[in-house]
Design an enzyme around this catalytic site. Structure first.
Site, mmCIF file in Angstrom:
data_model
loop_
_atom_site.group_PDB
_atom_site.id
_atom_site.type_symbol
_atom_site.label_atom_id
_atom_site.label_comp_id
_atom_site.label_asym_id
_atom_site.label_seq_id
_atom_site.Cartn_x
_atom_site.Cartn_y
_atom_site.Cartn_z
ATOM 1 N N CYS A 382 79.239 12.524 46.473
ATOM 2 C CA CYS A 382 78.013 13.283 46.693
ATOM 3 C C CYS A 382 76.997 12.983 45.589
ATOM 4 O O CYS A 382 76.379 11.922 45.605
ATOM 5 C CB CYS A 382 78.339 14.765 46.833
ATOM 6 N N HIS A 508 82.241 14.796 50.957
ATOM 7 C CA HIS A 508 83.286 15.241 50.016
ATOM 8 C C HIS A 508 84.678 14.927 50.582
ATOM 9 O O HIS A 508 85.282 15.772 51.246
ATOM 10 C CB HIS A 508 83.164 16.745 49.780
ATOM 11 N N GLU A 510 87.419 14.886 49.116
ATOM 12 C CA GLU A 510 88.501 15.667 48.492
ATOM 13 C C GLU A 510 88.974 16.809 49.374
ATOM 14 O O GLU A 510 90.135 17.230 49.277
ATOM 15 C CB GLU A 510 88.053 16.198 47.108
HETATM 16 N N1 GLN Z 1 72.630 18.034 44.357
HETATM 17 C C1 GLN Z 1 72.822 16.999 45.327
HETATM 18 C C2 GLN Z 1 72.235 17.368 46.677
HETATM 19 O O1 GLN Z 1 72.003 18.530 46.934
HETATM 20 C C3 GLN Z 1 74.284 16.650 45.466
HETATM 21 C C4 GLN Z 1 75.095 17.779 46.025
HETATM 22 C C5 GLN Z 1 76.578 17.664 45.751
HETATM 23 O O2 GLN Z 1 76.996 16.873 44.918
HETATM 24 N N2 GLN Z 1 77.380 18.467 46.415
HETATM 25 O O3 GLN Z 1 72.030 16.529 47.495
#
Ligand code: GLN
Length: 534
Positions: A382, A508, A510
């Site tokens: 992310c 994600h 994970e």
């Molecule tokens: N802050 C970034 C976004 O909102 C990444 C979000 C995250 O890593 N979950 O796109």
């Protein structure tokens, strides 16, 4: 008819109620019953999405886009079932729903009260989980400890369920602590007696006690607990400290907790199939070698902020017969350090996980650059993907004033930009791009090779995206865009083929890793790290 198991806690929080609930669910599933799990959180937030990870730990995301307590991650990893929006209920959700109904006029004529309106709403959430999941047994954990002001309405709702459904359909497990007093060398039962009394004052008699204790509770102490708490002595279960959490279901199995529950439910005690779990424990307890992975984040002071990432690393380690040790690197601290060789000297891989806000960003970019230039396996998740893109644009493409609009509103080259659908969003809570979205994998890429599939489904939680305007510039310098969401053309995976293992994703992974089935990205990240170490 669905049966209900409730897990409450007493004496102190952090006793491992979530693991107890998960273990009971795993055992019932292993005996052929369909199980479903739920967590009730007494706080007023509608969900933990806007809470600080340093206070609350990770926000887990279900496939249908519910931002939840991290305990749901344990549930999914133990029972290997996908949970959903009915699985995490907060006081915030209950109150909002009751107030909305009141405004609509659903209670016309009535004074809306804690009992029965709030408690009915809570009961409905329990029953709804049973109906929609069609489970034989729903296991509901209540957050906090008995006696907390916030959870009183929840406990009252459970009392009503116990009364309505009867003891052949409900089972209450109360988790407590048996402290050991050094000097007099004694285990003490009084805190447990008191917390059971608190529970009984609210009308609930527990059917079993799960006692967190440093070593096995002697029989005479169990008899004492049984007598004071009106719980059969066989239903006083020890929860001794263990080296790894996956041992716990087997500890409970040996004490027949699942049989006790099924007997009370008048359900047949089918043979338990736990071979796969015993094999897992055998592996976990006999890992031959160790490997260090650096996790570069800004919430590292609370390891729970990254719990699913760490579990996913461990799962991949099991497959490669490696104990994964995490080198916790504070990204903000890293900004001030010049000698990165020293920081990463024992690490065979660098992982930059998700995160929000500007603090510590430059430290993450520094770590990513170090991984790229030194051929150290890199996995970006992310924010870790967004960081990798910024780093590549700055240092390989030599672009100037490159950033994400999240950290720098006015930068000349916002290579990471706010998603179009986010431009008019006002509320912060529940408005990220959440849950499952499809990702199409490009043939002849590392991603395609790892997933062995053309299309995948992964869970998301973000507001910003790669700005496609810059795609060509990065491709010309060798970056590969290997996964995208077709309907939105949003970049989901990037990789660097001029590196032994450099891959990063907008989603994600994970959340989908399981102890017996590591996620392909983690599996191969650890595989590559093992090779790097050699
Ligand atoms: N802050 C970034 C976004 O909102 C990444 C979000 C995250 O890593 N979950 O796109």
């Amino acid at each position: 008819m669905t049966k209900y198991v409730f897990v409450t806690g007493g004496v102190v929080s952090g006793l491992g109620k979530g693991i107890t609930a998960s273990s009971v669910a795993l055992l019932l599933k292993s005996r052929g019953y369909k199980v479903f799990m739920q967590k009730f959180d007494p706080y007023i937030n509608v969900d933990p999405g806007t809470m600080s990870p340093i206070q609350h730990g990770e926000v887990f995301v279900t496939y249908d886009g519910c931002e939840t307590d991290l305990d749901l991650g344990h549930y999914e990893r133990f029972i290997d079932e996908e949970l959903n929006y009915t699985s995490n209920i907060t006081s915030g959700k209950i109150y909002s729903s009751v107030i909305e109904k009141e405004r609509k006029g659903d209670y016309l004529g009535a004074t809306v009260q804690m009992v029965p309106h709030i408690t009915n709403e809570i009961k409905n959430k329990v029953y709804e989980a049973g109906i929609t999941s069609k489970a034989d047994v729903v296991i509901t954990e209540i957050g906090g400890t008995v006696g907390d002001i916030e959870s009183q309405s929840m406990i009252e709702a459970l009392r009503q369920i116990q009364y309505e459904k009867g003891s052949e359909n409900t089972f209450f497990i109360h988790c407590t602590l048996i402290p050991y007093i050094y000097g007099s060398n004694e285990l003490k039962t009084k805190p447990t007696q008191n917390s059971v009394r608190d529970l009984r004052n609210m009308g609930i008699r527990p059917d079993a006690l799960v006692c967190r204790v440093p070593f096995s509770t002697p029989d005479n102490l169990k008899e004492k607990l049984s007598m004071f708490c009106s719980v059969p002595v066989g239903n006083v279960i020890d929860s001794v400290d263990v080296k790894n959490i996956y041992d716990i279901p087997i500890n409970y199995y040996k004490q027949h907790i699942d049989e006790i529950i099924l007997k009370q439910f008048n359900l047949p005690i089918k043979k338990a199939d736990l071979k796969y779990w015993e094999d897992l424990i055998e592996t976990v307890n006999n890992l031959k070698k160790e490997i260090e992975i650096s996790l570069v984040g800004k919430y590292v002071e609370l390891h729970d902020a990254y719990i699913s990432v760490v579990e996913a690393l461990k799962h991949a380690g099991y497959k490669h017969n490696l104990k994964v040790n995490v080198n916790w690197v504070d990204s903000e601290e890293l900004e001030k350090i010049d000698n990165l060789d020293e920081v990463f000297k024992n690490s065979s891989g660098i992982l930059v996980p998700g995160g929000f806000g500007q603090r510590g960003i430059e430290g993450k970019i520094k770590a990513c650059k170090y991984a790229r230039e030194n051929n150290i396996p890199y996995l970006g998740i992310c924010l870790g993907m967004q960081i990798a893109v910024i780093e590549f644009a700055r240092n390989v493409c030599k672009m100037e004033d490159v950033s994400s609009r999240e950290f720098d509103e006015t930068c000349k080259n916002p290579i990471i930009d706010l998603m179009a659908e986010q431009k008019h969003v006002i509320n912060m809570g529940g408005t990220l791009r959440l849950g499952n979205y499809e990702c199409t994998l490009v043939k002849n890429t590392l991603a395609h090779k790892l997933y062995k599939s053309d299309k995948i489904l992964e869970r998301h939680r973000h507001r910003y995206e790669f700005n496609n305007k810059y795609k060509k510039q990065l491709e010309d310098k060798g970056l590969v865009f290997s996964g995208y969401n077709e309907p939105s053309d949003l970049v989901e995976i990037i990789e660097n083929p001029n590196h032994p293992f450099f891959i990063a994703c907008q989603f994600h992974p994970e959340f989908k890793s399981r102890p017996t089935r590591p996620h392909p990205l983690f599996d191969n990240f650890i595989g590559a790290s093992k090779k790097y170490k050699k």
